[in-house]
Enzyme design. Structure first.
Site, PDB file in Angstrom:
ATOM      1  N   TYR A  58       0.856  -1.199   0.124  1.00 41.19           N
ATOM      2  CA  TYR A  58       0.164  -0.016  -0.100  1.00 41.19           C
ATOM      3  C   TYR A  58       0.804   1.249  -0.085  1.00 41.19           C
ATOM      4  O   TYR A  58       1.659   1.335   0.495  1.00 41.19           O
ATOM      5  CB  TYR A  58      -0.939   0.082   1.093  1.00 41.19           C
ATOM      6  CG  TYR A  58      -2.401  -0.106   0.783  1.00 41.19           C
ATOM      7  CD1 TYR A  58      -3.001   1.054   0.056  1.00 41.19           C
ATOM      8  CD2 TYR A  58      -3.025  -1.226   0.709  1.00 41.19           C
ATOM      9  CE1 TYR A  58      -4.199   1.021  -0.461  1.00 41.19           C
ATOM     10  CE2 TYR A  58      -4.134  -1.446   0.301  1.00 41.19           C
ATOM     11  CZ  TYR A  58      -5.020  -0.160  -0.253  1.00 41.19           C
ATOM     12  OH  TYR A  58      -6.282  -0.255  -1.105  1.00 41.19           O
ATOM     13  N   GLU A  60      -0.108   4.938  -0.542  1.00 41.40           N
ATOM     14  CA  GLU A  60      -1.329   6.233  -0.840  1.00 41.40           C
ATOM     15  C   GLU A  60      -0.063   7.314  -0.768  1.00 41.40           C
ATOM     16  O   GLU A  60       0.850   7.351   0.139  1.00 41.40           O
ATOM     17  CB  GLU A  60      -2.265   6.327  -0.093  1.00 41.40           C
ATOM     18  CG  GLU A  60      -3.272   5.407  -0.236  1.00 41.40           C
ATOM     19  CD  GLU A  60      -4.202   5.366   0.792  1.00 41.40           C
ATOM     20  OE1 GLU A  60      -4.141   6.055   1.699  1.00 41.40           O
ATOM     21  OE2 GLU A  60      -5.543   4.734   0.359  1.00 41.40           O
ATOM     22  N   ASP A 204      -6.235  13.642 -25.344  1.00 36.17           N
ATOM     23  CA  ASP A 204      -6.201  12.155 -25.041  1.00 36.17           C
ATOM     24  C   ASP A 204      -5.915  11.387 -26.300  1.00 36.17           C
ATOM     25  O   ASP A 204      -6.407  11.077 -27.078  1.00 36.17           O
ATOM     26  CB  ASP A 204      -7.842  11.881 -24.824  1.00 36.17           C
ATOM     27  CG  ASP A 204      -8.013  10.539 -24.375  1.00 36.17           C
ATOM     28  OD1 ASP A 204      -7.173   9.616 -24.433  1.00 36.17           O
ATOM     29  OD2 ASP A 204      -9.203  10.137 -24.127  1.00 36.17           O
ATOM     30  N   THR A 230      -3.724   6.251 -22.074  1.00 38.34           N
ATOM     31  CA  THR A 230      -3.773   4.870 -21.576  1.00 38.34           C
ATOM     32  C   THR A 230      -2.395   4.331 -21.852  1.00 38.34           C
ATOM     33  O   THR A 230      -1.553   4.607 -22.931  1.00 38.34           O
ATOM     34  CB  THR A 230      -4.953   4.066 -22.071  1.00 38.34           C
ATOM     35  OG1 THR A 230      -4.799   3.923 -23.606  1.00 38.34           O
ATOM     36  CG2 THR A 230      -6.236   4.619 -22.173  1.00 38.34           C
ATOM     37  N   LYS A 233      -2.718   0.444 -25.290  1.00 41.71           N
ATOM     38  CA  LYS A 233      -3.007   0.305 -26.665  1.00 41.71           C
ATOM     39  C   LYS A 233      -1.744   0.167 -27.432  1.00 41.71           C
ATOM     40  O   LYS A 233      -1.031  -0.627 -27.242  1.00 41.71           O
ATOM     41  CB  LYS A 233      -4.152   1.458 -26.893  1.00 41.71           C
ATOM     42  CG  LYS A 233      -5.254   1.379 -26.278  1.00 41.71           C
ATOM     43  CD  LYS A 233      -6.265   2.361 -26.307  1.00 41.71           C
ATOM     44  CE  LYS A 233      -7.484   2.014 -25.262  1.00 41.71           C
ATOM     45  NZ  LYS A 233      -8.345   3.160 -25.181  1.00 41.71           N
ATOM     46  N   ARG A 239      -2.736  -2.578 -18.661  1.00 41.20           N
ATOM     47  CA  ARG A 239      -3.841  -1.603 -18.376  1.00 41.20           C
ATOM     48  C   ARG A 239      -3.288  -0.740 -17.393  1.00 41.20           C
ATOM     49  O   ARG A 239      -2.669  -0.929 -16.665  1.00 41.20           O
ATOM     50  CB  ARG A 239      -4.941  -2.305 -17.658  1.00 41.20           C
ATOM     51  CG  ARG A 239      -5.464  -3.758 -18.391  1.00 41.20           C
ATOM     52  CD  ARG A 239      -5.806  -3.724 -19.701  1.00 41.20           C
ATOM     53  NE  ARG A 239      -7.080  -2.958 -19.907  1.00 41.20           N
ATOM     54  CZ  ARG A 239      -7.904  -3.436 -21.077  1.00 41.20           C
ATOM     55  NH1 ARG A 239      -7.411  -4.706 -21.596  1.00 41.20           N
ATOM     56  NH2 ARG A 239      -9.030  -3.052 -21.476  1.00 41.20           N
TER      57      ARG A 239
HETATM   58  C1  LIG Z   1      -9.272   3.456 -24.294  1.00 40.50           C
HETATM   59  C2  LIG Z   1      -9.560   5.144 -24.249  1.00 40.50           C
HETATM   60  C3  LIG Z   1      -9.918   5.599 -22.908  1.00 40.50           C
HETATM   61  C4  LIG Z   1     -10.293   4.806 -21.682  1.00 40.50           C
HETATM   62  O1  LIG Z   1      -9.333   3.988 -21.075  1.00 40.50           O
HETATM   63  P1  LIG Z   1     -10.032   2.799 -20.057  1.00 40.50           P
HETATM   64  O2  LIG Z   1      -8.786   2.039 -19.843  1.00 40.50           O
HETATM   65  O3  LIG Z   1     -10.677   1.711 -21.138  1.00 40.50           O
HETATM   66  O4  LIG Z   1     -10.736   3.403 -19.065  1.00 40.50           O
HETATM   67  C5  LIG Z   1     -10.207   7.016 -23.001  1.00 40.50           C
HETATM   68  N1  LIG Z   1     -10.055   7.874 -24.065  1.00 40.50           N
HETATM   69  C6  LIG Z   1      -9.703   7.094 -25.151  1.00 40.50           C
HETATM   70  C7  LIG Z   1      -9.492   8.233 -26.218  1.00 40.50           C
HETATM   71  C8  LIG Z   1      -9.652   5.830 -25.270  1.00 40.50           C
HETATM   72  O5  LIG Z   1      -9.269   5.270 -26.589  1.00 40.50           O
END
Ligand SMILES: *Cc1c(COP(=O)(O)O)cnc(C)c1O
Length: 447
Positions: A58, A60, A204, A230, A233, A239
């Site tokens: 933990y 935090e 994003d 993220t 991807k 994740r």
């Molecule tokens: C995948 C994605 C997210 C969210 O990601 P999670 O890990 O699924 O919560 C947010 N914005 C964009 C553009 C994404 O492609």
């Protein structure tokens, strides 16, 4: 025996049901063409960090300022992850704690907006934005007023319209990026518009991080205030998500980094997932290697080839093609619904996802489009030559289900869908393709 091997044995002993599911999923991943653009394979090194002892602690707080004792090792892990992110993206501040992309975007809103008052201007869900960019079903749209922007007739962002909406709506934050955008995002233009209306600009880049690192997509750093990505991807990590503040962001708001950190913890989250942080650090290291640049460039080459071949078969691609890792197919001219197409392709061993197209007349469960992409197959070592085969199979499958039109009536539609599902899983032609796909995929081992 490797640590990983032992772990599997322990799992098999303790919980054979879950062990068998893991094995079944490993087999599925090997045997199919994975062309969902948001998915990717991770390296064994990333996996090992993820399944490591770093899961226990933990911690935090932030490095050197924790609420629990015993965090010397974890501090080192988190500092290393932060440093690697800052260096790779060229930013002065990185927060590697967000559990995933959705909480990361939510943290930005929590940091910068007053609920029910300050407006979010993001791309509409139907246009390719993410749920967290202000969709009415998401907390982003429930707790904040929104002013979505959409696409022009050519299937691309209409920047002049976007500027008009921004001038009129005066959003506190503009979000650029999305989940179904096949074209280059003009961060510079977004930056000019945000500056003009005094809004924060959040990029994003979840889908395109790997392409930006590889230098095959423009870099947002000079033009935006906050970056969210993220990590699972095109980055090929676990994740998770990273929130970054740029020099431009700090110039606009010297408290910006602090606000973001406080919003992540204690604003939104509790203890960070330190094993995830370690795995992110590994992925960032892998992404800083020259081979990753080649990988990113190959993703785009593969995608362009796939698009070219599909166009040759008469497929209608939103915006007419692709600049990146993603293709959005509007299936209307093929007389096949996206749900029907995605299911038939799955039976044939080709895993995609149904997706809305701009101004889609159909509901989200039965959208008119199909979203595909090349990050995962490129991780397996596939190149342009392989994309020719992939396109050919896609075309055969779509031809096989062409004309299976969904009834308009809701009741009849559900019934048709159930019957179609039962019928299609036994389709001999599709099952034969699945077996060809399996043989084909066996030549491209997973990382
Ligand atoms: C995948 C994605 C997210 C969210 O990601 P999670 O890990 O699924 O919560 C947010 N914005 C964009 C553009 C994404 O492609």
């Amino acid at each position: 025996m490797s640590a990983l091997g032992k772990m599997k044995t322990a799992l098999n002993k303790t919980d054979p049901q879950i062990y068998n599911f893991v094995k079944a999923e490993e087999k599925r991943l090997k045997d199919v063409l994975e062309i969902i653009p948001s998915e990717n394979y991770i390296s064994q090194a990333v996996k090992e960090a993820l399944g490591s002892a770093l899961n226990i602690k933990y911690s935090e707080g932030y490095p050197k300022k924790r609420y629990y004792q015993g965090n010397e090792v974890v501090d080192n892990v988190e500092i290393l992850a932060q440093e690697r992110a800052k260096k790779l993206f060229g930013v002065p501040h990185a927060n590697v704690q967000p559990y995933s992309g959705s909480p990361a975007n939510t943290a930005v809103y929590l940091a910068l907006l007053e609920p029910l008052k300050d407006k979010i201007m993001g791309m509409g869900l139907g246009a390719g934005g993410h749920l967290t960019h202000g969709s009415p079903v998401s907390i982003s749209g429930k707790y904040f007023p929104t002013a979505p922007y959409h696409l022009g007739k050519d299937g691309r962002i209409d920047y002049d319209e976007l500027e008009k909406i921004a001038m009129k709506e005066k959003p506190k934050i503009i979000v650029c990026g999305g989940t179904a955008i096949p074209r280059i995002i003009d961060f510079k233009r977004f930056g000019e518009i945000a500056d003009k209306v005094g809004a924060y600009l959040l990029a994003d880049i979840s889908h395109i991080t790997g392409l930006i690192i590889a230098g095959v997509h423009p870099d947002p750093v000079a033009y935006v205030h906050v970056i969210m990505t993220t990590t699972h991807k095109t980055l090929r990590g676990p994740r998770g998500a990273i929130l970054m503040v740029t020099e431009k962001g700090l110039a606009k708001d010297p408290q910006l980094a602090d606000k973001i950190d406080k919003a992540v913890f204690p604003g939104l989250q509790g203890g960070p997932h330190d094993n995830q942080t370690a795995a992110i650090a590994v992925a960032l290291l892998e992404a800083s290697k020259p081979s990753f640049k080649k990988y990113g460039a190959q993703i785009v080459k593969n995608c362009k080839k796939l698009a070219e071949e599909l166009i040759g078969y008469g497929f209608n691609l939103v915006s007419g093609g692709t600049d990146n890792h993603l293709i959005l197919i509007d299936l209307s001219n093929k007389k096949v619904n996206g749900a029907i197409a995605a299911l038939a392709l799955e039976v044939a061993g080709i895993v995609t996802n149904k997706n809305a197209v701009p101004n889609d007349p159909m509901p989200p469960f039965y959208p008119s489009g199909l979203r595909i992409g090349t990050p995962a197959v490129t991780s397996r070592g596939m190149k342009e030559g392989e994309m020719i085969k992939v396109a050919k199979w896609i075309n055969i499958v779509i031809e096989e289900v062409r004309g299976n039109e969904l009834p308009v009536d809701k009741e009849k539609r559900s019934q048709f869908w159930r019957e179609f599902k039962n019928r299609i899983v036994r389709n001999k032609k599709l099952l034969a393709i699945a077996s060809e796909v399996k043989t084909f995929c066996s030549k491209f081992p997973l990382p």
